[in-house]
Scaffold this active site. Sequence first.
Site, PDB file in Angstrom:
ATOM      1  CB  THR A   1       0.477  24.277   6.533  1.00  0.00           C
ATOM      2  OG1 THR A   1      -0.687  25.117   6.504  1.00  0.00           O
ATOM      3  CG2 THR A   1       1.719  25.122   6.758  1.00  0.00           C
TER       4      THR A   1
ATOM      5  CD1 TRP B   1       5.064   3.557  -8.870  1.00  0.00           C
ATOM      6  CD2 TRP B   1       6.484   1.972  -8.213  1.00  0.00           C
ATOM      7  NE1 TRP B   1       4.531   2.959  -7.757  1.00  0.00           N
ATOM      8  CE2 TRP B   1       5.385   1.976  -7.335  1.00  0.00           C
ATOM      9  CE3 TRP B   1       7.509   1.045  -8.000  1.00  0.00           C
ATOM     10  CZ2 TRP B   1       5.275   1.107  -6.254  1.00  0.00           C
ATOM     11  CZ3 TRP B   1       7.404   0.174  -6.918  1.00  0.00           C
ATOM     12  CH2 TRP B   1       6.307   0.206  -6.062  1.00  0.00           C
TER      13      TRP B   1
ATOM     14  CE1 TYR C   1       0.446   5.786  -7.174  1.00  0.00           C
ATOM     15  CE2 TYR C   1       1.379   4.740  -9.122  1.00  0.00           C
ATOM     16  CZ  TYR C   1       1.166   4.752  -7.751  1.00  0.00           C
ATOM     17  OH  TYR C   1       1.672   3.746  -6.966  1.00  0.00           O
TER      18      TYR C   1
ATOM     19  CG  ASN D   1      -0.718  16.905   9.295  1.00  0.00           C
ATOM     20  OD1 ASN D   1      -1.227  17.752   8.565  1.00  0.00           O
ATOM     21  ND2 ASN D   1      -0.806  16.974  10.608  1.00  0.00           N
TER      22      ASN D   1
ATOM     23  CG  ASN E   1       7.349  -5.566  -0.261  1.00  0.00           C
ATOM     24  OD1 ASN E   1       8.499  -6.001  -0.226  1.00  0.00           O
ATOM     25  ND2 ASN E   1       6.765  -4.996   0.801  1.00  0.00           N
TER      26      ASN E   1
ATOM     27  CB  CYS F   1       0.389   2.186  -4.129  1.00  0.00           C
ATOM     28  SG  CYS F   1      -0.743   3.308  -4.976  1.00  0.00           S
TER      29      CYS F   1
ATOM     30  CD  GLU G   1      -4.259  20.000   6.611  1.00  0.00           C
ATOM     31  OE1 GLU G   1      -3.626  20.787   7.344  1.00  0.00           O
ATOM     32  OE2 GLU G   1      -3.733  19.021   6.071  1.00  0.00           O
TER      33      GLU G   1
ATOM     34  CG  ASP H   1       2.051   1.466   2.342  1.00  0.00           C
ATOM     35  OD1 ASP H   1       1.804   0.703   1.380  1.00  0.00           O
ATOM     36  OD2 ASP H   1       2.375   2.658   2.201  1.00  0.00           O
TER      37      ASP H   1
ATOM     38  CB  ALA I   1       7.488  -7.975   5.274  1.00  0.00           C
TER      39      ALA I   1
ATOM     40  CG  HIS J   1       0.639   5.633  -1.117  1.00  0.00           C
ATOM     41  ND1 HIS J   1       1.026   4.597  -1.936  1.00  0.00           N
ATOM     42  CD2 HIS J   1       1.072   5.287   0.128  1.00  0.00           C
ATOM     43  CE1 HIS J   1       1.677   3.693  -1.237  1.00  0.00           C
ATOM     44  NE2 HIS J   1       1.703   4.086   0.023  1.00  0.00           N
TER      45      HIS J   1
END
Length: 743
Positions: A462, A284, A574, A441, A272, A320, A490, A401, A269, A378
């Site tokens: 998929t 961005w 990107y 996914n 950022n 990122c 996959e 993240d 947290a 990312h």
Amino acid sequence: METEQNAATDKADASQNAELNYSSVEEKKETLWQAEGTVFAVTSPCLFLALKVANVNWQTKLNKAAHHTSDYSSREAILRRGQAFSITLNLKGTAQAGEDFTFVASTGPSPSESQQTKAIFSLSEEDASGWSAAQEPSEPGCMTFTIASPANAVVGRYKLKLQTVSGNKVSSVPLGHFVLLFNPWCPKDEVYMASEKERREYVLNDSGIIFQGLDKCIEQEAWDYGQFEEGILDISLAILDRSLNHRQDPAADVSSRSSPVYVSRVVSAMVNSNDEKGVVEGKWSGKFRRGTNPLQWSGSVAILRQWHRRRCRPVRYGQCWVFAGVMCTVLRSLGIPTRVITNFNSAHDRNINLSIDKYIDASGKTLDLSEDSVWNFHVWNECWFTRRDLGSFYDGWQVLDATPQERSKGIYQCGPASTRAIKEGDVNLDYDSPFVFAAVNADYVTWIHHSRKRRERIYSDTRRIGKFISTKAVGTNARVDVTASYKYPEGSLKERRVYKKALRLLGVSSTGRRRRRRRPKRAQPARKPGISGKLLLGAPPVTGQDILLTLALRNLSSDFKSIKVKLRASAVLYTRKPKAEILQLSRSVQLGSEEAKEISFTISYAQYKDSLKEDRKILVTALCESKQGASLLVEKDIVLQNPFLTIQVLGPAVVHKAVDVEVTFTNPLAEAVTDCVLRAEGSGLLKEQLRISVASMAPLESTTVHFEIVPYKSGIRQLQVDLVCIHFSDIKGFVMLDVAPAH
């Protein structure tokens, strides 16, 4: 590995027998004097009738070596929890028989035994909190103690005091401060990592590689983590103290810092700036005036120092990989094993229905009708620790993240989410596992938006999301694919079962909609087009040169087909968000039975040069429509190649010895360029970023620049070089140096 501060520590250890004169017998005030790594404690003699302490030797060099903290550029005692350390008290006189010694270790603004932020422990017995002390044999006039902290101690800066009881008199001697970190070398610590090679990579390595680009064109970008550089540990601790949690309840926040789950989530947290006075402000789009273009950062040290120097005002700007690089620095400095992960074709699923919808109009232009998106790549982090809150099955790598994409429990933070939970589709577990599951996914669906009432589903995939999930290898700069840690192969039956399990846990129907009382109508499945198509590059795309492309079409049936082709090229970020239109073309093609034809076209330098000065990415699309069958959409992402920098170190690299560096690069354009700057940096090599103005360069001219570095740390070091120019995007390069210790 020896560092500069060890020399200072040797000098401090040599001074341990120095005596201090008391200014007044009546003086009651305690004084602390810290010089060259030794803390001297002085108290009025009337408080020390039984025990008079001349000074305290923290045995800094010995303790740092034992605790794997020698690389920190600090004279302070930096220790790891769950492990013993030694201190020596040099006495003024001798200790009297019958004295009782009690140590007090405390941290935070309101130390409390009940909150594990204060421990009171005596010699030769372990306190209920797990702290213990033992007296060791020592020379006359000295007392040496071994003190051990528990493996679940709160991390942070501590005060240590010694209380003595002689008869009915109680005296207190402040012994100084130390910093306690997580300990991946301790089997009882939640962050324990069994492999020494992995500990050296994920805790002690202060440089690395962040992978970027496209799934079919993966690029290496060097990053200087610099977690041991001067002031970085102090800044990392300050980040914890600036958090919203700390400001709301300081005592509870500090008490929770025993948990890597808690600490890593707070850092995600704080890196950022969206909710608090965090470190980096994201941007961005648009211009980066009053700040730095995210593409120009090469390391965390300058960012963290700027944030701290400017009284915690967010540093502008990051994207990122910047958030992930800074977070890796902070967590490694605190002792949590951390690595940087890149996910190619990464989904941002705003409504968490595990389906990404993309809309285009009849000309092939991307429409802003969905909040979902798919980024070319990312970057996030993984940390290594156990999950007592979830169960041992979910121990190991945890996703965190710091990029502010979605709120989690009201603020922009993400993780830790267990990679095992992601792979098994356990999206009902803390923290933010649905968001991470979708990133690797989700299904990808493309629609043609003909009108408000009519849309055509033309493409459903998929397998597109979550490709080549990558991190730096242990001990080398090679790329390691960790996709198998996030999902089953996959297209396999197991992977589809996990996907359906995640849908069920999220309450989402197989159509990608939230379940309601009345089952929604199924969207019409995509029709299979009767033609195939592929966009091919005539040659590797290079900055400053025209881009040659061919659309290869084939009729898959025996029926005649008349095809209308709409070609479009756009400069994109990107994140695949369009930035500027570069090219639009229309062609008609007739295809006989199973016939193949090609359409060749060119994107000239003149068409893209003004749109690609800061980035090098182009998205080319071909929308192929036929009255005899379904529409076909063909896409190709292009990253222009910059010329390489050539870096040569002209001689052996030795600590405290100057060595020359030669950098050669070429102007990639068929026009003159001016106002270029060469920048160089690297932990252990340059204490501040080096900037050198470069003379104007004629078209396609090569230029060589020389500069000097004086390494100040031994071992494998990463030197980064970046050519910044307003005419084209940055040209970057790096070289690894093996720096020998000073003779």
